[in-house]
Motif scaffolding. Sequence first.
Motif, PDB file in Angstrom:
ATOM      1  N   ARG A 127       0.838  -1.211   0.000  1.00  0.00           N
ATOM      2  CA  ARG A 127       0.000   0.000   0.000  1.00  0.00           C
ATOM      3  C   ARG A 127       0.866   1.251   0.000  1.00  0.00           C
ATOM      4  O   ARG A 127       0.588   2.216  -0.731  1.00  0.00           O
ATOM      5  CB  ARG A 127      -0.914  -0.020   1.222  1.00  0.00           C
ATOM      6  CG  ARG A 127      -1.901   1.141   1.279  1.00  0.00           C
ATOM      7  CD  ARG A 127      -2.825   0.992   2.474  1.00  0.00           C
ATOM      8  NE  ARG A 127      -3.729   2.136   2.580  1.00  0.00           N
ATOM      9  CZ  ARG A 127      -4.605   2.305   3.568  1.00  0.00           C
ATOM     10  NH1 ARG A 127      -4.691   1.397   4.532  1.00  0.00           N
ATOM     11  NH2 ARG A 127      -5.374   3.373   3.605  1.00  0.00           N
ATOM     12  N   LEU A 128       1.943   1.259   0.786  1.00  0.00           N
ATOM     13  CA  LEU A 128       2.811   2.432   0.853  1.00  0.00           C
ATOM     14  C   LEU A 128       3.603   2.606  -0.444  1.00  0.00           C
ATOM     15  O   LEU A 128       3.751   3.726  -0.943  1.00  0.00           O
ATOM     16  CB  LEU A 128       3.763   2.309   2.040  1.00  0.00           C
ATOM     17  CG  LEU A 128       3.137   2.486   3.425  1.00  0.00           C
ATOM     18  CD1 LEU A 128       4.175   2.255   4.514  1.00  0.00           C
ATOM     19  CD2 LEU A 128       2.510   3.866   3.569  1.00  0.00           C
ATOM     20  N   ILE A 129       4.107   1.510  -0.997  1.00  0.00           N
ATOM     21  CA  ILE A 129       4.872   1.591  -2.244  1.00  0.00           C
ATOM     22  C   ILE A 129       3.984   2.108  -3.372  1.00  0.00           C
ATOM     23  O   ILE A 129       4.385   2.954  -4.171  1.00  0.00           O
ATOM     24  CB  ILE A 129       5.478   0.219  -2.594  1.00  0.00           C
ATOM     25  CG1 ILE A 129       6.560  -0.152  -1.570  1.00  0.00           C
ATOM     26  CG2 ILE A 129       6.092   0.248  -4.001  1.00  0.00           C
ATOM     27  CD1 ILE A 129       7.043  -1.583  -1.674  1.00  0.00           C
ATOM     28  N   GLU A 130       2.759   1.605  -3.439  1.00  0.00           N
ATOM     29  CA  GLU A 130       1.829   2.059  -4.472  1.00  0.00           C
ATOM     30  C   GLU A 130       1.482   3.536  -4.277  1.00  0.00           C
ATOM     31  O   GLU A 130       1.372   4.292  -5.250  1.00  0.00           O
ATOM     32  CB  GLU A 130       0.547   1.211  -4.445  1.00  0.00           C
ATOM     33  CG  GLU A 130       0.719  -0.181  -5.020  1.00  0.00           C
ATOM     34  CD  GLU A 130       1.137  -0.156  -6.478  1.00  0.00           C
ATOM     35  OE1 GLU A 130       0.643   0.710  -7.230  1.00  0.00           O
ATOM     36  OE2 GLU A 130       1.975  -0.981  -6.859  1.00  0.00           O
ATOM     37  N   ALA A 131       1.311   3.952  -3.025  1.00  0.00           N
ATOM     38  CA  ALA A 131       1.016   5.360  -2.742  1.00  0.00           C
ATOM     39  C   ALA A 131       2.150   6.263  -3.201  1.00  0.00           C
ATOM     40  O   ALA A 131       1.940   7.339  -3.758  1.00  0.00           O
ATOM     41  CB  ALA A 131       0.741   5.565  -1.252  1.00  0.00           C
ATOM     42  N   ILE A 132       3.396   5.816  -2.993  1.00  0.00           N
ATOM     43  CA  ILE A 132       4.560   6.580  -3.434  1.00  0.00           C
ATOM     44  C   ILE A 132       4.563   6.682  -4.954  1.00  0.00           C
ATOM     45  O   ILE A 132       4.793   7.744  -5.524  1.00  0.00           O
ATOM     46  CB  ILE A 132       5.866   5.916  -2.945  1.00  0.00           C
ATOM     47  CG1 ILE A 132       5.987   6.030  -1.426  1.00  0.00           C
ATOM     48  CG2 ILE A 132       7.085   6.555  -3.612  1.00  0.00           C
ATOM     49  CD1 ILE A 132       7.117   5.234  -0.841  1.00  0.00           C
ATOM     50  N   ARG A 133       4.302   5.578  -5.622  1.00  0.00           N
ATOM     51  CA  ARG A 133       4.324   5.571  -7.095  1.00  0.00           C
ATOM     52  C   ARG A 133       3.194   6.389  -7.684  1.00  0.00           C
ATOM     53  O   ARG A 133       3.363   7.055  -8.709  1.00  0.00           O
ATOM     54  CB  ARG A 133       4.288   4.127  -7.588  1.00  0.00           C
ATOM     55  CG  ARG A 133       5.571   3.373  -7.281  1.00  0.00           C
ATOM     56  CD  ARG A 133       5.535   1.964  -7.791  1.00  0.00           C
ATOM     57  NE  ARG A 133       6.825   1.320  -7.579  1.00  0.00           N
ATOM     58  CZ  ARG A 133       7.079   0.052  -7.861  1.00  0.00           C
ATOM     59  NH1 ARG A 133       6.120  -0.713  -8.372  1.00  0.00           N
ATOM     60  NH2 ARG A 133       8.264  -0.474  -7.656  1.00  0.00           N
ATOM     61  N   GLU A 134       2.041   6.342  -7.053  1.00  0.00           N
ATOM     62  CA  GLU A 134       0.912   7.151  -7.541  1.00  0.00           C
ATOM     63  C   GLU A 134       1.234   8.629  -7.392  1.00  0.00           C
ATOM     64  O   GLU A 134       0.910   9.446  -8.260  1.00  0.00           O
ATOM     65  CB  GLU A 134      -0.359   6.792  -6.769  1.00  0.00           C
ATOM     66  CG  GLU A 134      -0.922   5.431  -7.131  1.00  0.00           C
ATOM     67  CD  GLU A 134      -2.051   5.019  -6.226  1.00  0.00           C
ATOM     68  OE1 GLU A 134      -2.443   5.834  -5.367  1.00  0.00           O
ATOM     69  OE2 GLU A 134      -2.547   3.891  -6.367  1.00  0.00           O
ATOM     70  N   THR A 135       1.872   8.985  -6.297  1.00  0.00           N
ATOM     71  CA  THR A 135       2.267  10.366  -6.071  1.00  0.00           C
ATOM     72  C   THR A 135       3.282  10.802  -7.107  1.00  0.00           C
ATOM     73  O   THR A 135       3.252  11.921  -7.624  1.00  0.00           O
ATOM     74  CB  THR A 135       2.862  10.546  -4.662  1.00  0.00           C
ATOM     75  OG1 THR A 135       1.907  10.096  -3.689  1.00  0.00           O
ATOM     76  CG2 THR A 135       3.219  11.999  -4.401  1.00  0.00           C
ATOM     77  N   GLU A 136       4.203   9.882  -7.465  1.00  0.00           N
ATOM     78  CA  GLU A 136       5.216  10.169  -8.477  1.00  0.00           C
ATOM     79  C   GLU A 136       4.547  10.424  -9.822  1.00  0.00           C
ATOM     80  O   GLU A 136       4.915  11.334 -10.553  1.00  0.00           O
ATOM     81  CB  GLU A 136       6.175   8.980  -8.590  1.00  0.00           C
ATOM     82  CG  GLU A 136       7.221   9.131  -9.696  1.00  0.00           C
ATOM     83  CD  GLU A 136       8.004   7.854  -9.911  1.00  0.00           C
ATOM     84  OE1 GLU A 136       9.202   7.959 -10.205  1.00  0.00           O
ATOM     85  OE2 GLU A 136       7.418   6.768  -9.800  1.00  0.00           O
TER      86      GLU A 136
END
Length: 267
Positions: free
Chosen positions: A254-263
């Motif tokens: 969930r955190l990795i996906e959140a980082i990538r979505e923000t990117e």
Amino acid sequence: MKRDEATKLSDELLADLASQLDGGKSEQLVKYLDAMSQFHNYSFGNCLLIARQRPNATLVAGFHAWKKRGRIVKKGEKGICILAPMVRKADDDVEGEKKVFGFRAAHVFDIEQTEGDELPDVNRVGGDPGDALDRLRAASSSLGIVVTEEEDLGGADGVSKGGAVVLRSGLSPAEAFATLAHELAHELLHRGEDRKTLSKSVKELEAEAVAYVVARAAGLENALLQASDYIQCHRGDSEMLAKSLTRIQQTASRLIEAIRETETVAS
């Protein structure tokens, strides 16, 4: 490998991991968490299967998924067997929601088993998180968690306060990234009913494991992991270990996906 064989192997690997931890060995746990950092979209059981069949795998996808990305599987390459969920609409669900009703054997291939177009490497940032720290802060905001800094936290580098995380000012970017990931894990994992049933040591080690996986995915080196202490928390209980590792995988993903979505939004 067929579905039943993959299921049996996954169960055996988990039991073996629990046995090794009970015997005082934590190296295998670190290897599986490393695999989790590479394959965060896969269940922990599938991470076990991937790590066992191809320990050096770095990026896996199915035959057709590779083709869509401009790469083809090399002739003669053997696929890595995983368990893929089968979903369908529940008979009694009038809203059309799909549910998992079983699993089937599926095969994926590591990037080294393919050839074709080069892929961008967005996760390898050496020992510095670069803009990943800013993206993790932005991801925190998207999750409804406020991040602030204070000079003195009584000896701690970070504190989770329920809807807010406070970091000690003066941390290096790498330290700030790992600490923020750790405290966000507490926010996501330990603010519900689970906080009443899990011991403090299990909660701390779950958060540390999530931080390790997320930091590794961001390319950080020397991310700390108190894997040896995990032995005392689970004492060879494979059922408890499976539940904890599943929680770690889901939260790290969930955190990795959140980082990538923000990117993606930022770009």
